[in-house]
Design an enzyme around this catalytic site. Structure first.
Site, PDB file in Angstrom:
ATOM      1  N   CYS A 205       0.800  -1.223   0.000  1.00 43.98           N
ATOM      2  CA  CYS A 205       0.000   0.000   0.000  1.00 43.98           C
ATOM      3  C   CYS A 205       0.837   1.280   0.000  1.00 43.98           C
ATOM      4  O   CYS A 205       0.291   2.362  -0.201  1.00 43.98           O
ATOM      5  CB  CYS A 205      -0.929   0.004   1.210  1.00 43.98           C
ATOM      6  SG  CYS A 205      -2.105  -1.377   1.230  1.00 43.98           S
ATOM      7  N   HIS A 284      12.580   1.225   4.981  1.00 38.62           N
ATOM      8  CA  HIS A 284      12.372  -0.194   4.684  1.00 38.62           C
ATOM      9  C   HIS A 284      12.869  -1.020   5.866  1.00 38.62           C
ATOM     10  O   HIS A 284      14.035  -0.949   6.230  1.00 38.62           O
ATOM     11  CB  HIS A 284      13.134  -0.573   3.406  1.00 38.62           C
ATOM     12  CG  HIS A 284      12.561  -1.766   2.698  1.00 38.62           C
ATOM     13  ND1 HIS A 284      12.283  -2.952   3.338  1.00 38.62           N
ATOM     14  CD2 HIS A 284      12.195  -1.956   1.397  1.00 38.62           C
ATOM     15  CE1 HIS A 284      11.782  -3.810   2.472  1.00 38.62           C
ATOM     16  NE2 HIS A 284      11.720  -3.239   1.294  1.00 38.62           N
ATOM     17  N   HIS A 368      -1.857  19.748   6.716  1.00 40.14           N
ATOM     18  CA  HIS A 368      -2.795  18.674   6.392  1.00 40.14           C
ATOM     19  C   HIS A 368      -2.063  17.333   6.432  1.00 40.14           C
ATOM     20  O   HIS A 368      -0.882  17.245   6.065  1.00 40.14           O
ATOM     21  CB  HIS A 368      -3.416  18.897   5.008  1.00 40.14           C
ATOM     22  CG  HIS A 368      -4.036  20.244   4.836  1.00 40.14           C
ATOM     23  ND1 HIS A 368      -5.265  20.586   5.362  1.00 40.14           N
ATOM     24  CD2 HIS A 368      -3.583  21.362   4.204  1.00 40.14           C
ATOM     25  CE1 HIS A 368      -5.548  21.846   5.061  1.00 40.14           C
ATOM     26  NE2 HIS A 368      -4.544  22.337   4.359  1.00 40.14           N
ATOM     27  N   HIS A 372      -2.509   6.924   5.233  1.00 39.97           N
ATOM     28  CA  HIS A 372      -3.048   5.785   4.487  1.00 39.97           C
ATOM     29  C   HIS A 372      -4.244   5.176   5.205  1.00 39.97           C
ATOM     30  O   HIS A 372      -4.160   4.791   6.377  1.00 39.97           O
ATOM     31  CB  HIS A 372      -1.962   4.726   4.297  1.00 39.97           C
ATOM     32  CG  HIS A 372      -2.481   3.398   3.857  1.00 39.97           C
ATOM     33  ND1 HIS A 372      -3.273   3.246   2.733  1.00 39.97           N
ATOM     34  CD2 HIS A 372      -2.339   2.155   4.389  1.00 39.97           C
ATOM     35  CE1 HIS A 372      -3.583   1.970   2.598  1.00 39.97           C
ATOM     36  NE2 HIS A 372      -3.032   1.285   3.587  1.00 39.97           N
ATOM     37  N   HIS A 401     -14.279   5.614   5.097  1.00 39.80           N
ATOM     38  CA  HIS A 401     -15.730   5.405   5.194  1.00 39.80           C
ATOM     39  C   HIS A 401     -16.382   5.350   3.817  1.00 39.80           C
ATOM     40  O   HIS A 401     -17.212   4.477   3.544  1.00 39.80           O
ATOM     41  CB  HIS A 401     -16.351   6.530   6.030  1.00 39.80           C
ATOM     42  CG  HIS A 401     -17.836   6.389   6.222  1.00 39.80           C
ATOM     43  ND1 HIS A 401     -18.752   6.930   5.339  1.00 39.80           N
ATOM     44  CD2 HIS A 401     -18.557   5.760   7.193  1.00 39.80           C
ATOM     45  CE1 HIS A 401     -19.973   6.656   5.761  1.00 39.80           C
ATOM     46  NE2 HIS A 401     -19.883   5.954   6.880  1.00 39.80           N
ATOM     47  N   ASN A 405     -10.452   0.789   1.973  1.00 40.65           N
ATOM     48  CA  ASN A 405      -9.003   0.777   1.793  1.00 40.65           C
ATOM     49  C   ASN A 405      -8.719   0.560   0.311  1.00 40.65           C
ATOM     50  O   ASN A 405      -8.819  -0.559  -0.195  1.00 40.65           O
ATOM     51  CB  ASN A 405      -8.377  -0.342   2.642  1.00 40.65           C
ATOM     52  CG  ASN A 405      -6.864  -0.408   2.502  1.00 40.65           C
ATOM     53  OD1 ASN A 405      -6.275   0.233   1.643  1.00 40.65           O
ATOM     54  ND2 ASN A 405      -6.234  -1.200   3.351  1.00 40.65           N
TER      55      ASN A 405
END
Length: 473
Positions: A205, A284, A368, A372, A401, A405
């Site tokens: 993702c 990573h 802002h 994720h 919502h 995802n």
């Protein structure tokens, strides 16, 4: 009389100087003239060399300096209404497939109730059929619908022609056919023959930020170029039809979505671009075995393939975030926050090891936050760890919502939410944070170049007034 005397003296002085110059010129021999020429020639060479060095240095600076990367615009895909999957419909279809036992069905129902997903998320066409038809053809159809839908809107909003694209980066973690997704786009839009295309797979993702970082690096090399980044995930062939509860969670969270982003290194695009890319920081943790296996695609005991999520996922994500912000903090935080952070580290190391580490106030660095939308627990954890206010995670909660995802594209649905709410002002800084398998935590920082309004075909254009929904906060 005084005037005439003064005039006489001046005239005499001029005559004397002229007489000396004439005598000097008359006394110069050929050797003197030759020496004068050599002197002038030497000075000329010095001047030419200096000019050449200056020109070379200026040229080298212009050619090697980091080029600004501008985000001209982006577009998020919104599926048609007939692909909406309410929680009741999801559970009804799960039961009718006959693949899940009662324990697994109850587990999925509880996950849905606590997930933060609303009643209007989308699942692909193949999952609306009983029995489901997760074929290769159906997976290609989903990929085409999502990628082409986002790209069509992007081209319509920017007026860019397909032939103008010099760089194409596509990321999709779990669906990597041959020809590749990037080749499908090249074929569909007839991109030029020398387009530099890349297809990133299996990177989870957080791959959307990785794709942006790759495009940024390529834009440093190739001048006056447009780069398009397409971020998506494919649900059709990656739905899990078994009873391993660790593999059932993705069924409940992941939904159809994708985004296309237009980047440019052309200075002329600054006036129309929305944002400028400021920083990309990538972390990573794959060297650690637990981190490496916390999101893992494998077969269950019955030989059915799924993606398993470890119970240690949130702890591993927290560690990756800590490493990431340790690098990001010094380049974005005000000096006062940096001093407090390092002072606490020194006290903890040399005086009192039990002192709680100071958590920098990232609200002082960013206006802002696009976290994720991996699930309610992910957003809750970051809100707590970064000491954010509800308004800072509103975009993430609402994107989860409304769209679920959507993997690597979720951060773009969140940015679109902020724009649709009219909150983005010139100079505002945006922090996009994404987590992915491997395990990775990646950050991208953007600065608004103007007061940004939502573009046409925004995924929120006919529903933004319904949000925020307080029930999911």
């Amino acid at each position: 009389m005084e005037f005439r005397l003064s005039e006489f003296r001046s005239t005499a002085a001029v005559s004397l100087i002229s007489s000396k110059q004439s005598n000097s010129t008359a006394q110069m021999n050929p050797d003197d003239i030759h020496q004068l020429w050599l002197h002038l020639q030497y000075n000329l060479v010095v001047v030419i060399v200096c000019c050449a060095v200056l020109v070379f240095g200026f040229t080298a600076y212009v050619m090697t300096r980091p080029r600004s990367v501008y985000l001209v615009d982006y577009a998020c895909y919104r599926a048609p209404d007939h692909l909406k999957a309410s929680n009741d419909r999801f559970m009804r279809h799960s039961r009718l497939t006959g693949d899940f036992d009662e324990s697994s069905l109850e587990f999925q129902r509880r996950i849905l109730e606590r997930s933060g997903l609303g009643e209007e998320t989308y699942v692909p066409e193949a999952m609306h059929v009983i029995p489901p038809q997760p074929s290769m053809a159906a997976a290609r159809a989903e990929a085409e619908e999502v990628m082409y839908g986002a790209l069509d809107n992007l081209f319509a909003n920017t007026g860019i022609k397909a032939k103008d694209i010099g760089i194409l980066v596509v990321n999709c973690s779990l669906f990597n056919p041959t020809p590749s997704l990037s080749a499908m786009i090249v074929n569909k839009y007839k991109l030029r023959g020398n387009v530099r295309s890349f297809n990133l797979g299996g990177m989870g993702c957080s791959a959307g930020v990785i794709a942006v970082d790759m495009a940024k690096d390529l834009l440093q090399v190739h001048r006056n170029t447009y780069a398009v980044v397409v971020s998506t995930e494919n649900i059709t062939q990656n739905w899990y039809f078994g009873n391993n509860k660790a593999m059932l969670i993705p069924n409940c969270l992941f939904r159809v979505g994708g985004a296309a982003v237009l980047l440019s290194n052309k200075s002329v695009d600054k006036s129309r671009a929305k944002y400028k890319l400021v920083h990309v920081v990538r972390t990573h943790r794959g060297a650690d075995d637990k981190a490496f296996r916390c999101v893992y695609q494998e077969e269950d005991n019955a030989g059915k393939i799924g993606v398993s999520l470890s119970k240690d996922l949130m702890a591993i994500a927290g560690g990756a975030l800590k490493t990431n912000i340790t690098t990001l903090g010094p380049i974005v935080l005000p000096i006062s926050e940096q001093l407090l952070f390092f002072a606490t580290l020194l006290v903890k190391k040399f005086l009192n090891p039990h002192v709680k580490p100071y958590i920098p106030d990232f609200k002082l660095a960013f206006d802002h936050f696009c976290i994720h939308a991996g699930g309610r627990a992910v957003i809750d954890e970051l809100e707590k760890n970064l000491q954010l206010l509800p308004v800072h995670v509103e975009a993430s909660r609402m994107a989860l919502h409304r769209f679920g995802n959507t993997s690597s594209s979720s951060i773009w649905y969140e940015l679109a939410y902020t724009e649709a709410k009219g909150r983005m002002r010139k100079g505002h800084r945006v922090w996009q944070i994404a987590f992915g398998s491997g395990f990775k935590c990646n950050s991208a920082v953007w600065q608004a170049l103007r007061n940004v309004k939502a573009s046409s075909y925004s995924p929120w254009e006919d529903c933004i007034d319904k949000y925020p929904v307080t029930a999911v906060s």
